[in-house]
Design an enzyme around this catalytic site. Structure first.
Site, PDB file in Angstrom:
ATOM      1  N   SER A   1      -2.906  -7.509   3.121  1.00 48.81           N
ATOM      2  CA  SER A   1      -3.361  -7.350   4.506  1.00 48.81           C
ATOM      3  C   SER A   1      -3.830  -8.681   5.076  1.00 48.81           C
ATOM      4  O   SER A   1      -3.631  -8.959   6.255  1.00 48.81           O
ATOM      5  CB  SER A   1      -4.493  -6.321   4.575  1.00 48.81           C
ATOM      6  OG  SER A   1      -4.029  -5.050   4.220  1.00 48.81           O
TER       7      SER A   1
ATOM      8  N   HIS B   1       0.841  -1.208   0.000  1.00 42.46           N
ATOM      9  CA  HIS B   1       0.000   0.000   0.000  1.00 42.46           C
ATOM     10  C   HIS B   1       0.874   1.256   0.000  1.00 42.46           C
ATOM     11  O   HIS B   1       0.597   2.215  -0.724  1.00 42.46           O
ATOM     12  CB  HIS B   1      -0.891   0.042   1.249  1.00 42.46           C
ATOM     13  CG  HIS B   1      -1.902  -1.046   1.327  1.00 42.46           C
ATOM     14  ND1 HIS B   1      -2.063  -1.822   2.463  1.00 42.46           N
ATOM     15  CD2 HIS B   1      -2.819  -1.502   0.437  1.00 42.46           C
ATOM     16  CE1 HIS B   1      -3.042  -2.683   2.260  1.00 42.46           C
ATOM     17  NE2 HIS B   1      -3.510  -2.523   1.030  1.00 42.46           N
TER      18      HIS B   1
ATOM     19  N   ARG C   1      -2.347  -6.257  -7.997  1.00 41.43           N
ATOM     20  CA  ARG C   1      -1.310  -7.283  -7.901  1.00 41.43           C
ATOM     21  C   ARG C   1      -1.397  -8.304  -9.013  1.00 41.43           C
ATOM     22  O   ARG C   1      -0.405  -8.941  -9.355  1.00 41.43           O
ATOM     23  CB  ARG C   1      -1.415  -8.024  -6.558  1.00 41.43           C
ATOM     24  CG  ARG C   1      -1.114  -7.156  -5.358  1.00 41.43           C
ATOM     25  CD  ARG C   1      -1.460  -7.885  -4.090  1.00 41.43           C
ATOM     26  NE  ARG C   1      -2.923  -8.022  -4.061  1.00 41.43           N
ATOM     27  CZ  ARG C   1      -3.630  -8.334  -3.011  1.00 41.43           C
ATOM     28  NH1 ARG C   1      -3.036  -8.593  -1.869  1.00 41.43           N
ATOM     29  NH2 ARG C   1      -4.945  -8.427  -3.065  1.00 41.43           N
TER      30      ARG C   1
ATOM     31  N   LYS D   1     -16.368  -7.161   4.284  1.00 35.41           N
ATOM     32  CA  LYS D   1     -15.171  -7.619   5.002  1.00 35.41           C
ATOM     33  C   LYS D   1     -15.386  -7.620   6.506  1.00 35.41           C
ATOM     34  O   LYS D   1     -16.145  -6.822   7.046  1.00 35.41           O
ATOM     35  CB  LYS D   1     -13.981  -6.711   4.674  1.00 35.41           C
ATOM     36  CG  LYS D   1     -13.498  -6.825   3.262  1.00 35.41           C
ATOM     37  CD  LYS D   1     -12.231  -6.016   3.061  1.00 35.41           C
ATOM     38  CE  LYS D   1     -11.687  -6.199   1.655  1.00 35.41           C
ATOM     39  NZ  LYS D   1     -10.427  -5.472   1.477  1.00 35.41           N
TER      40      LYS D   1
END
Length: 165
Positions: free
Chosen positions: A132, A21, A94, A45
């Site tokens: 994360s 990040h 990614r 989430k």
């Protein structure tokens, strides 16, 4: 007459913020006059850290990066971009799965706020495997996270979760 500032938002859950990040934030700061790192809520989430904790961890992580301010928001990203007069929403990707997801989100945000263009930045070499989710798993197992986060963020995390690895 002064030129209008080019403002960008780097949004995310940042649960917690990672070196990946931070790479995106640094690169955004090179491209724009002002960058808001926006710690957001994603209703899909489940979080290890509260919104306030995630914001605090992010604030410590970005210390020393010029032009960057950490904020939090529980609303829509397109609305936040409108409120901040942002011309860009900067996201890191990614892989192809990330890219497909972010393109769908970009379409949604653009439909509501066409003034804020979504800019996708590929992850820097060596950071593609950093997430994360991986960091949270390592924290829960008591494993070393020092290669995934800056020391300042790790210190803040261990103020919240008082375990040392």
């Amino acid at each position: 007459m002064e030129a209008k500032k080019r403002i960008a938002i780097v949004p995310g859950s940042f649960d917690p913020i990672t070196n990946g990040h931070l790479d995106i934030v640094r690169r955004a700061a090179e491209l724009y006059d002002k960058v808001y790192l926006a710690v957001m809520i994603n209703s899909e989430k489940r979080y290890m850290f509260t919104l306030q904790q995630r914001k605090k961890i992010a604030e410590t992580a970005v210390l020393g990066i010029d032009k960057v301010e950490v904020i939090s928001s529980e609303g829509y990203l397109w609305k936040l971009a409108e409120e901040l007069d942002a011309c860009a929403i900067v996201k890191g990707v990614r892989n192809s799965v990330d890219r497909e997801y972010e393109l769908k989100m970009a379409e949604y945000n653009s439909a509501h706020n066409p003034k804020a263009e979504t800019v996708l930045l590929d992850t820097a070499d060596g950071l593609g495997g950093v997430s994360s989710t991986l960091v949270r798993e390592k924290i829960m197992r008591g494993e070393d996270i020092s290669s995934y986060l800056p020391d300042s963020a790790i210190c803040e995390i261990y103020k919240i979760i008082p375990q040392r690895i």
